[in-house]
Motif scaffolding. Structure first.
Motif, PDB file in Angstrom:
ATOM      1  N   GLU A 302       0.827  -1.210   0.000  1.00  0.00           N
ATOM      2  CA  GLU A 302       0.000   0.000   0.000  1.00  0.00           C
ATOM      3  C   GLU A 302       0.861   1.259   0.000  1.00  0.00           C
ATOM      4  N   ASP A 303       1.931   1.260   0.800  1.00  0.00           N
ATOM      5  CA  ASP A 303       2.791   2.442   0.864  1.00  0.00           C
ATOM      6  C   ASP A 303       3.520   2.675  -0.451  1.00  0.00           C
ATOM      7  N   LEU A 304       3.974   1.602  -1.092  1.00  0.00           N
ATOM      8  CA  LEU A 304       4.636   1.724  -2.399  1.00  0.00           C
ATOM      9  C   LEU A 304       3.667   2.262  -3.446  1.00  0.00           C
ATOM     10  N   ILE A 305       2.459   1.719  -3.467  1.00  0.00           N
ATOM     11  CA  ILE A 305       1.445   2.183  -4.419  1.00  0.00           C
ATOM     12  C   ILE A 305       1.150   3.662  -4.194  1.00  0.00           C
ATOM     13  N   ALA A 306       1.014   4.072  -2.931  1.00  0.00           N
ATOM     14  CA  ALA A 306       0.756   5.485  -2.633  1.00  0.00           C
ATOM     15  C   ALA A 306       1.918   6.357  -3.099  1.00  0.00           C
ATOM     16  N   HIS A 307       3.137   5.886  -2.903  1.00  0.00           N
ATOM     17  CA  HIS A 307       4.325   6.641  -3.324  1.00  0.00           C
ATOM     18  C   HIS A 307       4.316   6.858  -4.833  1.00  0.00           C
ATOM     19  N   GLU A 308       4.099   5.786  -5.585  1.00  0.00           N
ATOM     20  CA  GLU A 308       4.158   5.890  -7.053  1.00  0.00           C
ATOM     21  C   GLU A 308       2.996   6.715  -7.610  1.00  0.00           C
ATOM     22  N   ILE A 309       1.826   6.606  -6.983  1.00  0.00           N
ATOM     23  CA  ILE A 309       0.691   7.410  -7.452  1.00  0.00           C
ATOM     24  C   ILE A 309       0.911   8.876  -7.111  1.00  0.00           C
ATOM     25  N   ALA A 310       1.502   9.173  -5.957  1.00  0.00           N
ATOM     26  CA  ALA A 310       1.818  10.566  -5.621  1.00  0.00           C
ATOM     27  C   ALA A 310       2.736  11.188  -6.668  1.00  0.00           C
ATOM     28  N   HIS A 311       3.601  10.391  -7.240  1.00  0.00           N
ATOM     29  CA  HIS A 311       4.502  10.883  -8.295  1.00  0.00           C
ATOM     30  C   HIS A 311       3.741  11.404  -9.519  1.00  0.00           C
ATOM     31  N   GLN A 312       2.531  10.939  -9.727  1.00  0.00           N
ATOM     32  CA  GLN A 312       1.788  11.398 -10.900  1.00  0.00           C
ATOM     33  C   GLN A 312       1.587  12.916 -10.838  1.00  0.00           C
ATOM     34  N   TRP A 313       1.509  13.463  -9.616  1.00  0.00           N
ATOM     35  CA  TRP A 313       1.432  14.912  -9.425  1.00  0.00           C
ATOM     36  C   TRP A 313       2.833  15.516  -9.324  1.00  0.00           C
ATOM     37  N   PHE A 314       3.695  14.862  -8.550  1.00  0.00           N
ATOM     38  CA  PHE A 314       5.008  15.422  -8.204  1.00  0.00           C
ATOM     39  C   PHE A 314       6.113  14.598  -8.860  1.00  0.00           C
ATOM     40  N   GLY A 315       6.677  15.155  -9.910  1.00  0.00           N
ATOM     41  CA  GLY A 315       7.705  14.454 -10.673  1.00  0.00           C
ATOM     42  C   GLY A 315       7.246  14.183 -12.087  1.00  0.00           C
ATOM     43  N   ASN A 316       5.987  13.772 -12.237  1.00  0.00           N
ATOM     44  CA  ASN A 316       5.452  13.525 -13.578  1.00  0.00           C
ATOM     45  C   ASN A 316       4.783  14.761 -14.162  1.00  0.00           C
ATOM     46  N   SER A 317       3.818  15.322 -13.416  1.00  0.00           N
ATOM     47  CA  SER A 317       3.103  16.496 -13.915  1.00  0.00           C
ATOM     48  C   SER A 317       3.876  17.779 -13.599  1.00  0.00           C
ATOM     49  N   ALA A 318       4.133  18.023 -12.321  1.00  0.00           N
ATOM     50  CA  ALA A 318       5.045  19.110 -11.931  1.00  0.00           C
ATOM     51  C   ALA A 318       6.440  18.490 -11.848  1.00  0.00           C
ATOM     52  N   THR A 319       7.237  18.713 -12.878  1.00  0.00           N
ATOM     53  CA  THR A 319       8.481  17.968 -13.093  1.00  0.00           C
ATOM     54  C   THR A 319       9.692  18.842 -12.830  1.00  0.00           C
ATOM     55  N   GLU A 320      10.650  18.284 -12.082  1.00  0.00           N
ATOM     56  CA  GLU A 320      11.901  19.013 -11.854  1.00  0.00           C
ATOM     57  C   GLU A 320      12.565  19.332 -13.198  1.00  0.00           C
ATOM     58  N   LYS A 321      13.022  20.568 -13.335  1.00  0.00           N
ATOM     59  CA  LYS A 321      13.670  20.997 -14.569  1.00  0.00           C
ATOM     60  C   LYS A 321      15.150  20.646 -14.579  1.00  0.00           C
TER      61      LYS A 321
END
Length: 531
Positions: A302-321
């Motif tokens: 569950e924690d891994l799934i939450a981590h990877e889904i959180a990335h959809q906002w942070f890292g994927n959509s709002a992406t470090e330049k």
């Protein structure tokens, strides 16, 4: 993201094996060209079972903002066994001159004037990395995209850096008995006459090459749920069918929590894929890869799934330049996973996770005394560490406590709203949080992000004449930290919380107290990173 696992959640310490702190000051050395902007990629890929050679055609639409004489793309050059050979390049319908050396395609432009141009590149070869051509743990042949951080260049001609994001379409031709999942929405599945099948996926939101993927093998797949019109699915090996569907079903709860609390989800779907990957989890946009043994029927990820889904906002959509700012991806995913777990299981779960993380931060610092935003690191494979995961997560936890839940969440929503489907640097995040809170946060972020280490505290206490006297000493030598510290005063079954502001190497405080405390606890609610 990108856990290399022995045990699951706190396996992140293993990543420390990948880390070395450089000695030369330099930021992210990728040669960016801000005068061009790739608008979209269309990748046509032919896969087969006779050998590991792939045939590819890339159609790339590029906006040239200023006059230019060439376009440079990343693609690993052919060596004795691995790499790609480019057979021809077209600009529009016309063949153009190009060279392919040192893992770069340099395309000479026929027209230098600023405009939108379309290029078609034909190539073939055997990828050494990036596209993992192997067998599943059950011995079935498989193809999995595994690009992070800059491995797309092994199989996809592209600008293989997160600063330039584009829409993407995959057109995958493979033997007809394979199932195909990829970044985006499925828009075609057609059986061909020759025993092959064409499957096409298209993602209309711009994505970085680090998080695009395909998965090609024999899958069992199921629509788990539809959350805010986003289909949530599981793609697992047939041998793990029921366990996989059960383990991945929590993804719909996680998705709903983040949409409700952060903002709109950017991608066409949320597929959760059991995969052959070098990582424990890889947050490919809308098509997440999880390590093969993530499926056990015990709902233990569950924690891994939450981590990877959180990335959809942070890292994927709002992406470090810039790779040196990867904490904007990894720290956020780590802390927002904790926030989800707090929501699902209560505040004690937050404390439990942060207690484990704090121990890892302290141990890591002893051997790796570097700041979170570390400008000495050049290689993107070396930006992952306990600093960019757990320590940065702790910074967000402290920021939340400093601002309060209402302002913290308002700032997060404003940050995402402004930088959804875009690129960010640390200063952008700081600016938004200052605007929303109305506070100057320069010293807070400077001491926690750009200065190495953390406070090392020792306290002395004395109770006399109905006053509790507490002296807080900062033992670390390199910097004097400024922070609020909660003091838990234990009397019988009750704990009274007092907050003091520590801003000196040694500072004494007095607290009125009717009777001598049974004990004193520093930071009982886990709001301060300290040793």
């Amino acid at each position: 993201m990108k856990f290399t696992f022995s045990s699951l959640k706190k396996s992140i310490c293993i990543i420390s094996l990948l880390i070395s702190v450089g000695s030369i000051f330099a930021q992210d050395t990728y040669q960016k060209n801000e005068n061009i902007d790739v608008q979209d990629y269309i990748f046509s890929l032919s896969l087969n079972d006779d050998n590991n050679k792939i045939k590819g055609e890339a159609i790339i639409n590029v906006l040239f903002k200023k006059e230019a004489s060439s376009l440079i793309l990343d693609l690993v050059s052919k060596s004795e066994t691995f790499g790609m050979k480019v057979t021809n390049v077209f600009e529009g319908e016309k063949p153009v001159s190009f060279s392919h050396e040192n893992n770069k395609i340099i395309i000479q432009l026929s027209d230098k004037t600023p405009s939108s141009k379309t290029f078609k590149i034909s190539y073939q070869g055997i990828p050494e990395r990036g596209l993992v051509i192997s067998t599943t743990k059950f011995g079935k042949r498989s193809f999995f995209g595994d690009n992070w951080p800059n491995l797309a260049r092994h199989w996809l001609p592209s600008i293989d850096h997160p600063y330039d994001k584009a829409t993407i379409e995959f057109r995958v031709t493979a033997p007809e008995y394979y199932d195909v999942v990829a970044t985006g929405e499925k828009i075609e599945e057609s059986n061909l006459d020759n025993g092959f099948k064409l499957t096409t996926y298209k993602e209309n939101a711009p994505v970085a090459m680090k998080v695009v993927t395909i998965g090609v093998t024999k899958f069992a797949s199921k629509l788990i749920d539809v959350v805010h019109n986003i289909p949530v699915s599981a793609w697992v090996y047939p041998e793990n069918r029921l366990d996989g569907f059960s383990d991945y079903k929590v993804a719909s709860n996680v998705l709903e929590y983040f949409i409700d609390n952060i903002g709109p989800y950017s991608y066409a779907k949320l597929a959760n894929m059991q995969a052959k990957t070098q990582w424990g989890g890889l947050e490919n946009a809308g098509t997440i890869s999880y390590f093969e043994d993530s499926v056990d029927g015990k709902n233990s990820v569950e924690d891994l799934i939450a981590h990877e889904i959180a990335h959809q906002w942070f890292g994927n959509s709002a992406t470090e330049k810039n790779w040196n700012h990867v904490w904007l991806s990894e720290s956020f995913a780590t802390y927002f996973s904790i926030l989800y777990l707090e929501h699902a299981h209560g505040d004690e779960k937050r404390k439990e996770e942060l207690a484990i993380d704090r121990k890892q931060v302290i141990e890591y610092y002893k051997k790796n005394p570097a700041p979170i935003v570390d400008l000495t690191i050049k290689d993107p494979m070396k930006v992952l560490s306990v600093n960019s995961y757990q320590k940065g997560s702790w910074v967000l936890n402290m920021l939340r406590h400093k601002l309060g839940d209402e302002i913290f969440w308002k700032g997060i929503r404003e940050y995402y709203k402004k930088y959804q489907n875009s690129n960010v640097l640390t200063d952008d995040f700081i600016s938004i949080m200052e605007q929303v809170s109305g506070k100057n946060l320069e010293s807070f972020f400077k001491q926690w992000l750009f200065i190495k280490g953390h406070p090392k505290l020792k306290y002395e206490s004395n109770y006399k004449k109905r006053k509790l006297q507490i002296t807080i000493n900062q033992l670390q030598k390199h910097h004097v930290y400024n922070f609020p510290l909660e003091i838990g005063i234990v009397q019988g079954d009750e704990i009274k919380i007092e907050t003091i502001e520590v801003n000196k190497q040694s500072k004494t405080f007095e607290i009125n107290l009717k009777s001598k405390p049974d004990s004193i606890i520093l930071d009982p609610n886990y709001w301060l990173l300290f040793e």
